[in-house]
Motif scaffolding. Structure first.
Motif, PDB file in Angstrom:
ATOM      1  N   ARG A   1     -28.546  10.276 -13.449  1.00 18.16           N
ATOM      2  CA  ARG A   1     -29.513  10.966 -14.312  1.00 18.16           C
ATOM      3  C   ARG A   1     -30.689  11.549 -13.537  1.00 18.16           C
ATOM      4  O   ARG A   1     -31.570  12.171 -14.139  1.00 18.16           O
ATOM      5  N   PHE A   2     -30.728  11.321 -12.225  1.00 18.36           N
ATOM      6  CA  PHE A   2     -31.834  11.836 -11.410  1.00 18.36           C
ATOM      7  C   PHE A   2     -31.286  12.770 -10.343  1.00 18.36           C
ATOM      8  O   PHE A   2     -30.345  12.408  -9.617  1.00 18.36           O
ATOM      9  N   GLU A   3     -31.873  13.949 -10.235  1.00 18.70           N
ATOM     10  CA  GLU A   3     -31.348  14.969  -9.335  1.00 18.70           C
ATOM     11  C   GLU A   3     -31.939  14.919  -7.931  1.00 18.70           C
ATOM     12  O   GLU A   3     -31.593  15.754  -7.097  1.00 18.70           O
TER      13      GLU A   3
ATOM     14  N   ILE B   1     -21.937  -3.015 -15.514  1.00 24.18           N
ATOM     15  CA  ILE B   1     -21.428  -1.749 -16.059  1.00 24.18           C
ATOM     16  C   ILE B   1     -22.410  -0.599 -15.849  1.00 24.18           C
ATOM     17  O   ILE B   1     -22.046   0.561 -16.054  1.00 24.18           O
ATOM     18  N   PHE B   2     -23.635  -0.888 -15.438  1.00 20.35           N
ATOM     19  CA  PHE B   2     -24.641   0.157 -15.225  1.00 20.35           C
ATOM     20  C   PHE B   2     -24.869   0.435 -13.739  1.00 20.35           C
ATOM     21  O   PHE B   2     -25.959   0.863 -13.342  1.00 20.35           O
ATOM     22  N   SER B   3     -23.874   0.204 -12.919  1.00 19.55           N
ATOM     23  CA  SER B   3     -23.999   0.491 -11.488  1.00 19.55           C
ATOM     24  C   SER B   3     -24.159   1.983 -11.253  1.00 19.55           C
ATOM     25  O   SER B   3     -23.773   2.809 -12.084  1.00 19.55           O
ATOM     26  N   GLY B   4     -24.713   2.326 -10.102  1.00 24.27           N
ATOM     27  CA  GLY B   4     -24.912   3.740  -9.792  1.00 24.27           C
ATOM     28  C   GLY B   4     -23.631   4.467  -9.463  1.00 24.27           C
ATOM     29  O   GLY B   4     -23.471   5.635  -9.806  1.00 24.27           O
ATOM     30  N   VAL B   5     -22.697   3.783  -8.791  1.00 27.03           N
ATOM     31  CA  VAL B   5     -21.421   4.392  -8.431  1.00 27.03           C
ATOM     32  C   VAL B   5     -20.291   3.416  -8.721  1.00 27.03           C
ATOM     33  O   VAL B   5     -20.486   2.198  -8.772  1.00 27.03           O
ATOM     34  N   ILE B   6     -19.108   3.978  -8.922  1.00 25.11           N
ATOM     35  CA  ILE B   6     -17.877   3.214  -9.094  1.00 25.11           C
ATOM     36  C   ILE B   6     -17.008   3.440  -7.865  1.00 25.11           C
ATOM     37  O   ILE B   6     -16.858   4.571  -7.404  1.00 25.11           O
TER      38      ILE B   6
END
Length: 258
Positions: free
Chosen positions: A141-143, A203-208
């Motif tokens: 959500r952050f660019e 489940i709210f990790s930055g990457v999978i």
């Protein structure tokens, strides 16, 4: 929006970028099985991890998409970098043992075609390791980070995409549980937040991160026939003009004489 090679190198040279690299390295280490003398290819921006996980490999190449740009790597020795189109890799069939994708699949014009091409160049026992932004995570959500551009994925979407390309997900991992803040006092607690995130909000990790194996055989569904005629051999006298019939009870009968 695609991540430029200049922006990627600039990000990973910052403190936040180094912390992100360390977190992704830990996630990769949990699912990365050491295979001696393997042929390893990184697609996207994978240089920080190729240097860590490619030490035991027979050959290591860094493929960078044309929309991203390329840099010379490694700094010493022969260049192992190539500028490629992810749907037409300059490799022969079944020539690579493992591929690592970072900052790649989320920017692909057609992710399914890219995975089909990766399937083509992998050996029969080949594996692909993919790192993509998590759709539920804060980093997407952050660019001001490279993970905020491109197409984020959920585990379900990634699983479906891999199965459509004849891959079977084998192992999962996650990374980037701390917030993508550039404030120094927040980055000081990244270790605490990373450990807490793995335990309380995975489940709210930055990457999978997923490792998938190439699937060689697959059953093809066949449409079931509505009806099927069964031919039963019936005794017919020589010179008869009509064949015998099957009675409703299932017994063979001879044609009646007139």
């Amino acid at each position: 929006m695609h991540s430029d090679i200049v922006d990627l190198r600039s990000f990973y040279s910052t403190t936040l970028g180094r912390l992100a690299e360390r977190s992704i390295t830990m996630a990769l280490s949990s699912i990365w099985a050491v295979v001696p003398n393997e042929r390893l290819v990184g697609l996207g921006y994978t240089l920080p991890w190729l240097e860590r996980f490619g030490t035991d490999a027979e050959r290591v190449f860094a493929f960078m998409p044309a929309t991203q740009g390329a840099v010379v790597w490694p700094a010493t020795g022969p260049t192992a970098t190539a500028l490629v189109f992810d749907e037409e890799l300059p490799l022969v069939d079944a020539s690579i043992d493992r591929m690592l994708l970072v900052h790649s699949l989320e920017h692909a014009e057609n992710p399914r075609e890219s995975l089909n091409e990766i399937w083509r160049v992998l050996s029969p026992a080949g594996r692909v390791v993919i790192v993509v932004p998590n759709r539920r995570g804060v980093w997407a959500r952050f660019e001001h980070t490279p993970f905020g551009s491109g197409r984020p994925f959920s585990r379900g979407q990634l699983t479906e995409l891999l199965r459509e390309a004849n891959f079977t997900p084998a192992a999962w991992s996650d990374a980037l549980f701390f917030p993508p803040s550039r404030r120094r006092f927040m980055m000081q607690f990244h270790n605490v937040l990373e450990r807490a995130g793995r335990r309380f909000w995975p489940i709210f990790s930055g990457v999978i991160v997923v490792e998938a194996q190439k699937r060689l055989y697959q059953g093809v569904p066949v449409v079931q026939r509505a009806s099927r005629r069964v031919f039963v051999p019936v005794f017919s006298p020589h010179g008869a003009t009509r064949l015998g019939r099957i009675s409703p009870t299932g017994k063979a009968t001879l044609p009646r004489r007139r």
